[in-house]
Design a protein around this motif. Sequence first.
Motif, PDB file in Angstrom:
ATOM      1  N   GLY A 390      41.813  21.229  40.818  1.00  0.00           N
ATOM      2  CA  GLY A 390      40.766  22.082  40.256  1.00  0.00           C
ATOM      3  C   GLY A 390      40.454  23.306  41.094  1.00  0.00           C
ATOM      4  O   GLY A 390      39.290  23.629  41.330  1.00  0.00           O
ATOM      5  N   THR A 391      41.489  23.976  41.590  1.00  0.00           N
ATOM      6  CA  THR A 391      41.298  25.170  42.407  1.00  0.00           C
ATOM      7  C   THR A 391      40.437  26.202  41.676  1.00  0.00           C
ATOM      8  O   THR A 391      40.652  26.499  40.503  1.00  0.00           O
ATOM      9  N   LYS A 392      39.468  26.739  42.391  1.00  0.00           N
ATOM     10  CA  LYS A 392      38.580  27.739  41.806  1.00  0.00           C
ATOM     11  C   LYS A 392      39.343  29.023  41.508  1.00  0.00           C
ATOM     12  O   LYS A 392      40.093  29.516  42.344  1.00  0.00           O
ATOM     13  N   GLU A 393      39.172  29.538  40.299  1.00  0.00           N
ATOM     14  CA  GLU A 393      39.844  30.773  39.926  1.00  0.00           C
ATOM     15  C   GLU A 393      39.208  31.966  40.628  1.00  0.00           C
ATOM     16  O   GLU A 393      37.979  32.061  40.728  1.00  0.00           O
ATOM     17  N   ALA A 394      40.063  32.865  41.114  1.00  0.00           N
ATOM     18  CA  ALA A 394      39.561  34.051  41.804  1.00  0.00           C
ATOM     19  C   ALA A 394      38.877  35.009  40.839  1.00  0.00           C
ATOM     20  O   ALA A 394      38.013  35.797  41.227  1.00  0.00           O
ATOM     21  N   PHE A 395      39.274  34.949  39.554  1.00  0.00           N
ATOM     22  CA  PHE A 395      38.664  35.808  38.539  1.00  0.00           C
ATOM     23  C   PHE A 395      38.929  35.204  37.173  1.00  0.00           C
ATOM     24  O   PHE A 395      39.834  34.375  37.006  1.00  0.00           O
ATOM     25  N   LYS A 396      38.125  35.603  36.208  1.00  0.00           N
ATOM     26  CA  LYS A 396      38.312  35.168  34.828  1.00  0.00           C
ATOM     27  C   LYS A 396      38.522  36.387  33.943  1.00  0.00           C
ATOM     28  O   LYS A 396      37.858  37.410  34.117  1.00  0.00           O
ATOM     29  N   VAL A 397      39.443  36.265  33.014  1.00  0.00           N
ATOM     30  CA  VAL A 397      39.727  37.352  32.088  1.00  0.00           C
ATOM     31  C   VAL A 397      38.837  37.200  30.858  1.00  0.00           C
ATOM     32  O   VAL A 397      38.841  36.162  30.197  1.00  0.00           O
ATOM     33  N   GLU A 398      38.065  38.236  30.582  1.00  0.00           N
ATOM     34  CA  GLU A 398      37.239  38.237  29.380  1.00  0.00           C
ATOM     35  C   GLU A 398      38.024  38.796  28.193  1.00  0.00           C
ATOM     36  O   GLU A 398      38.047  38.210  27.111  1.00  0.00           O
ATOM     37  N   SER A 399      38.697  39.929  28.422  1.00  0.00           N
ATOM     38  CA  SER A 399      39.473  40.548  27.341  1.00  0.00           C
ATOM     39  C   SER A 399      40.323  41.677  27.922  1.00  0.00           C
ATOM     40  O   SER A 399      40.104  42.119  29.056  1.00  0.00           O
ATOM     41  N   PHE A 400      41.290  42.137  27.120  1.00  0.00           N
ATOM     42  CA  PHE A 400      42.029  43.339  27.493  1.00  0.00           C
ATOM     43  C   PHE A 400      42.465  44.062  26.223  1.00  0.00           C
ATOM     44  O   PHE A 400      42.617  43.450  25.158  1.00  0.00           O
ATOM     45  N   LYS A 401      42.625  45.377  26.351  1.00  0.00           N
ATOM     46  CA  LYS A 401      43.065  46.204  25.236  1.00  0.00           C
ATOM     47  C   LYS A 401      44.169  47.131  25.709  1.00  0.00           C
ATOM     48  O   LYS A 401      44.205  47.536  26.874  1.00  0.00           O
ATOM     49  N   MET A 402      45.061  47.480  24.772  1.00  0.00           N
ATOM     50  CA  MET A 402      46.131  48.412  25.081  1.00  0.00           C
ATOM     51  C   MET A 402      46.100  49.570  24.093  1.00  0.00           C
ATOM     52  O   MET A 402      45.960  49.371  22.886  1.00  0.00           O
ATOM     53  N   VAL A 421      34.383  38.507  38.037  1.00  0.00           N
ATOM     54  CA  VAL A 421      34.771  38.170  39.403  1.00  0.00           C
ATOM     55  C   VAL A 421      33.550  37.633  40.133  1.00  0.00           C
ATOM     56  O   VAL A 421      32.610  38.379  40.427  1.00  0.00           O
ATOM     57  N   ASP A 422      33.550  36.319  40.365  1.00  0.00           N
ATOM     58  CA  ASP A 422      32.448  35.685  41.078  1.00  0.00           C
ATOM     59  C   ASP A 422      31.093  36.026  40.452  1.00  0.00           C
ATOM     60  O   ASP A 422      30.115  36.324  41.142  1.00  0.00           O
ATOM     61  N   GLY A 423      31.050  36.015  39.116  1.00  0.00           N
ATOM     62  CA  GLY A 423      29.804  36.269  38.407  1.00  0.00           C
ATOM     63  C   GLY A 423      29.524  37.725  38.113  1.00  0.00           C
ATOM     64  O   GLY A 423      28.533  38.047  37.429  1.00  0.00           O
ATOM     65  N   PRO A 449      38.601  46.296  44.766  1.00  0.00           N
ATOM     66  CA  PRO A 449      37.356  46.347  45.547  1.00  0.00           C
ATOM     67  C   PRO A 449      36.887  44.974  46.023  1.00  0.00           C
ATOM     68  O   PRO A 449      36.208  44.866  47.047  1.00  0.00           O
ATOM     69  N   PHE A 450      37.221  43.934  45.285  1.00  0.00           N
ATOM     70  CA  PHE A 450      36.821  42.580  45.657  1.00  0.00           C
ATOM     71  C   PHE A 450      37.824  41.933  46.611  1.00  0.00           C
ATOM     72  O   PHE A 450      37.453  41.194  47.519  1.00  0.00           O
ATOM     73  N   VAL A 521      40.827  34.797  51.661  1.00  0.00           N
ATOM     74  CA  VAL A 521      40.503  35.588  50.479  1.00  0.00           C
ATOM     75  C   VAL A 521      38.992  35.553  50.282  1.00  0.00           C
ATOM     76  O   VAL A 521      38.441  34.569  49.799  1.00  0.00           O
ATOM     77  N   ASP A 522      38.327  36.576  50.697  1.00  0.00           N
ATOM     78  CA  ASP A 522      36.871  36.636  50.588  1.00  0.00           C
ATOM     79  C   ASP A 522      36.467  37.704  49.593  1.00  0.00           C
ATOM     80  O   ASP A 522      37.015  38.807  49.576  1.00  0.00           O
ATOM     81  N   VAL A 523      35.500  37.390  48.773  1.00  0.00           N
ATOM     82  CA  VAL A 523      34.942  38.380  47.862  1.00  0.00           C
ATOM     83  C   VAL A 523      33.948  39.226  48.651  1.00  0.00           C
ATOM     84  O   VAL A 523      33.222  38.717  49.512  1.00  0.00           O
ATOM     85  N   VAL A 524      33.873  40.528  48.367  1.00  0.00           N
ATOM     86  CA  VAL A 524      32.917  41.384  49.057  1.00  0.00           C
ATOM     87  C   VAL A 524      31.509  40.937  48.709  1.00  0.00           C
ATOM     88  O   VAL A 524      31.278  40.275  47.684  1.00  0.00           O
ATOM     89  N   PRO A 525      30.506  41.243  49.550  1.00  0.00           N
ATOM     90  CA  PRO A 525      29.131  40.798  49.293  1.00  0.00           C
ATOM     91  C   PRO A 525      28.642  41.162  47.901  1.00  0.00           C
ATOM     92  O   PRO A 525      29.086  42.148  47.304  1.00  0.00           O
ATOM     93  N   ALA A 526      27.721  40.355  47.406  1.00  0.00           N
ATOM     94  CA  ALA A 526      27.249  40.490  46.022  1.00  0.00           C
ATOM     95  C   ALA A 526      26.689  41.864  45.711  1.00  0.00           C
ATOM     96  O   ALA A 526      26.916  42.419  44.643  1.00  0.00           O
TER      97      ALA A 526
END
Length: 537
Positions: A390-402, A421-423, A449-450, A521-526
């Motif tokens: 159950g590795t935590k995902e670094a990011f979640k994809v909401e959508s994409f357009k081309m 990305v992290d909320g 940036p993250f 792999v650290d996310v930048v501060p909130a």
Amino acid sequence: MTINISIFDTTLRDGTQGEGISLSAEDKLKIAAKLDALGVHYIEGGNPGSNSKDIEFFQRVKQLGLSAKITAFGSTRRKNSVAEHDTSLMRIAESGVKAATLVGKSWDFHVHTALQTTLEENLSMIYDSIAFLKRNGMEALFDAEHFFDGYKNNPEYALAVLRKAQDAGADWIVLCDTNGGTMPGEIHDIVTRVRSELTADIGIHTHNDCELAVANSLAAVQAGARQVQGTINGYGERCGNANLCSIIPNLQLKLGYNVLGDDQLKTLTGTARYISEIANVHMPVGQAYVGNAAFAHKGGIHVSAILKDSKTYEHIQPELIGNKQRILVSELAGQSNIVSKAQEMGLDVNANNEKTKQIIDRIKELEHQGYQFEGADASMELLLREAFDGTKEAFKVESFKMLVDRGNGSMVSEAIVKLNVDGTPVYTAAEGNGPVNALDNALRKALLPFYPKIDEFHLADYKVRVLDEKGATAAKVRVLIESAGPDNTWSTVGVSSNVIEASWEALVDSFRYALLHMDKVDVVPADQSERVGLVNQ
């Protein structure tokens, strides 16, 4: 008594005659340094006077301080001339190298047809040219071109050519199967005859037109040859030259000859892959010894056995030549494959785990849909980690357009991605020179940036395969993406009837895998993340 075999590498000369291979002077210097570290004894750099790249190479290679003998290449003098007035021979003498190889005709048919001269003049050309090198204090190697064809057509003349080179002082007389059409038994018999006729050391130079260059080289050594000429990965004209990546371990590990040091032999796989990158030529995965699949196991029965003892399905320990064992996971996989693959990742998995059975069924279903995980280890690892830890995902994809727009005579692709990305929501757009490049740029722009370290990797290769040709433009496709970082490469896969969606799936997996394996792999501060999100929106 252990017999020493000298390795003469001609990747930089004969290898560059292969279709699609072009090396700059800088490329040749990098390869020469790598070959020297491998421990080859001779490195043939080219003809010092034939082109500007080779001239530059011979000027600069002296600064590298290599242990191998850098060797120049040329032909015997022109007919009805003298060696001291031959421009090519003069440039070899002035190049500063200590050894040179001269090629001369040993097939009477070639003397009459190609050189259009007499048999006697050809012998004089050989003698004068070799003697010229010796007068200039150089080690002289004579490549008897088309020797085996010449011997079969006129053995007495072919042997007379060798004697003439020996009389002139040749240090090595190299027998060439230039057209690559001789059989191993013939090679053995003819080399045996030559050894009985000459006192000079014998070498072998074979081509692969009958897929026998390696076998012919080994046959020659067993008959008494003590130098083998060839190229890394078998590069060369037509079907290629003898492949040193197979010859060296066969001689040393199978036949007991002394070729390289044990530590040098362990660099063979790395050398082969490094040179393939410099030459920009894809290595066949099934290449013997050094290929990526040379010690890969897929069938469940095989994997179960090698987990007990690798000798069950491996003819040598892959580490001896710098390669490694790989366990492939596919629709043919058994529980042993999954357990072994998971254990490589440090996951606590056993064959009796219910999740193991579930993931096997899942993999088989995905491969039925068109996925191919044996060529996409990174996607496989993500799948296993999702199932077992159950590795935590670094990011979640909401959508994409081309968006693809044609204006002013050119096509412009624009990708718009929405991530979490992290909320923090991130909404970003980027252009590219094609849809996949645009998606890559947009995803990279959103995440950089993250996760600043993603700037350290890039897409190295992109392949699309149509899975159902009958579907025409609506057919399902499989996309394989290879990515490269500072120290490694990884591959991911996506499948869809929409090539953009399949590409996106493979692309997202590539980023997820990279982030999973990056150190710290650290996310930048909130607060910074929030500002990034606002700017991107």
